[in-house]
Design an enzyme around this catalytic site. Sequence first.
Site, short mmCIF file in Angstrom:
data_model
loop_
_atom_site.label_atom_id
_atom_site.label_comp_id
_atom_site.label_asym_id
_atom_site.label_seq_id
_atom_site.Cartn_x
_atom_site.Cartn_y
_atom_site.Cartn_z
N CYS A 187 -7.22 -1.68 7.34
CA CYS A 187 -6.02 -2.12 6.63
C CYS A 187 -5.11 -2.88 7.58
O CYS A 187 -4.84 -2.42 8.69
CB CYS A 187 -5.29 -0.92 6.03
SG CYS A 187 -3.83 -1.39 5.05
N TRP A 190 -4.38 -8.49 4.28
CA TRP A 190 -3.54 -9.53 3.71
C TRP A 190 -3.26 -10.63 4.74
O TRP A 190 -3.46 -10.42 5.92
CB TRP A 190 -2.22 -8.94 3.23
CG TRP A 190 -1.48 -8.19 4.29
CD1 TRP A 190 -0.62 -8.70 5.23
CD2 TRP A 190 -1.53 -6.78 4.55
NE1 TRP A 190 -0.13 -7.72 6.05
CE2 TRP A 190 -0.67 -6.52 5.66
CE3 TRP A 190 -2.22 -5.71 3.97
CZ2 TRP A 190 -0.48 -5.24 6.19
CZ3 TRP A 190 -2.03 -4.45 4.51
CH2 TRP A 190 -1.17 -4.22 5.60
N SER A 236 0.86 -1.18 0.00
CA SER A 236 0.00 0.00 0.00
C SER A 236 0.89 1.23 0.00
O SER A 236 1.79 1.35 0.83
CB SER A 236 -0.89 0.02 1.24
OG SER A 236 -1.77 -1.08 1.25
N ASP A 263 -8.37 -3.37 3.05
CA ASP A 263 -7.12 -3.66 2.36
C ASP A 263 -6.33 -4.55 3.31
O ASP A 263 -5.55 -4.08 4.12
CB ASP A 263 -6.37 -2.35 2.08
CG ASP A 263 -5.12 -2.58 1.23
OD1 ASP A 263 -4.81 -3.75 0.95
OD2 ASP A 263 -4.45 -1.59 0.88
#
Length: 668
Positions: free
Chosen positions: A621, A668, A448, A666
């Site tokens: 995020c 992961w 990002s 966002d």
Amino acid sequence: MAVRELLSSPAGAGLATILALFLGLAFLVIARGRKRSDSPGKASTGPVIHVNTNGHVEQGQPLLSPPGQRGLILYGTQTGTAERFAKSLRSQLERRYGEGGWKFVAVDTENYLAPQQLAKEKFVLLLMATYGDGEPTDSAVDFYDWAVEKAESGDDASLLQDVNYGVFALGNRQYEHFCAVGQRLHGALADLGARPVIECGLGDDDVDIDADFDGWTVSLLEALDRSALLGAATDKEQDASAIDAFEVVAVETGSVNGSVNGSVNGSVAHPDDAFAAPVLAVKELHSAASDRSCVHVELDLTGSGISYEVGDHVAVRPRNSAAVVEAAAKALGYDVEQVVLFRASPAGEAPPFAGPVAVRDALATAADLLGPPSKAALATLAAFAGDDAQAARLRALASPEGKDEYHAYVIAAKRSLLEVLQEFTSSRPPLGAFFASVADRLQPRYYSISSSARADAARLSITCVVVEEWMPSGRLHRGVASHFLAALRPGLDRVPIAVRRSTFKPPAGAAAARVPIVMVGPGTGIAPFRGFLQERQAALDAGEGPLAPATLFFGCRREDTDFIYRDELEAAVLGGALSSLHVAFSRKAAAKDYVQHHLARQADAVWAALGPAGNGTLYVCGDAAGMARDVNAAICEIAARGLGTDRAGGEAWLREATASGRVHRDIW
């Protein structure tokens, strides 16, 4: 004069040097942003390919159905996992059904002209990853849009009536639209008349996607055996002479280096997308008291033609470390200083480098040496093993029946390809076979972007934790990309990068003044929000205020070790870009304190921003497995309390808010 003789001569070496440097520099200065097709049915603009009857890929010609029987494996990948699975599946199918005259080829969907070719296929397998909020990967957009549009039109119910197919979908259950792309394509192909030979497989990257794939593969092979679609199965050992391999020609040592800091074919995000960005700064963000490392990297975009928006991602092509490269070269029996020229395979498969390249740079930029070896890689290593016991062990690991053993030895142990090369010392595949059939391509890493182009259009920032951890196999793993970034030298090094667009965007224009935002980003999850705040400050400086309230929930271990960007965050509060800042220190006291706990404490303020009164937007995020799940639970509780309902009502609110675009993740 032959090419080998020409390149080995003094004059030829000079010519090769000039040519390679020209190609390398030309590659590095090109920065072409790839966009979606204007219409869903538009054919891919990527390089088209020709598949020969022996299953090799040749670039530059339309894909035509060759004589005989061919099985096609199409993959759509963002991080390389689907490609790794496709190669492994191709190897297993080739060994099992190759004796019956079948040939198998694995092709990126970007390089396949589906509107012209798919109806001609007899047997097709799709390995499709889902990216973002239920979207196809960059390379699969055209294929996906074409198939879904065709199916939804209802006008082509028999278009694929001669096609037998199977789909394995890759995804992560932490995302709202788990494996959505693969599942939609499975249904779309059925709507177009194709016949499934197996149910859609679902791979969960949050748990054990390799085990999911192995289980699906076993079921697929059993279904194929029962159907006799590909004929009788055999247990053919792979012969070294039949393995895909590039031709490799030795060039005078030291004559030329065709790899310029990672510029290889199959660039960062697309063959023409990479720009070699000069390094402006590398700064350690943790204090000296921390036992970990997190770096802030600034890159110069001057002259690149690259533009980006806050929330976008930057793709970085890293290099393997010198120590890893030396170890791999030793295991393979090559001198790292040797310069070689890769040529296309006899079947026409394009080489990984445009010109002569040192073995050191080839291994550094194009081979995933620290990733897990695929079953196809193990089968290839078995074919080159001089020791019968080692060959048998490798074949067993690569077999469908050896899925549990493979999982324990490779996946659960997190054993790298380099470790396997060092253990099975009798297998030394030639360099051409190593790059074509053993090593997966070293994939770009996505970060990002932690800056705003509005604050400085010529600078792009990355915030990266430097990964260092012990693996179950006993190996100390040093993250390839993070250590690469941490070791960069400002003013000296360049980094091949490209920008990938994202929908993770703050309210803009008039919406910025009326839509409150709540941001949750512990650790490096703060990266995009640093860009958000820079963007808001630029708007205020330009007299575009007042802005709607912005609340940030940040988390780290301790105030004195890893409270990254503290000065900037506190300045953002004083300057008005940030309305309120809540920081969780997880190791400050005996009881763990995380961002979800601060959300609960600020429940009334959070609901005022996100509920009907504020109608604001939530951004999350960071880590998907733990943080994002816990934050979801906290938001559901806040919504349930705000609505005066139960937990199910809070969950329903969150689903609706996500579907309407008021929740962005966002993770992961």
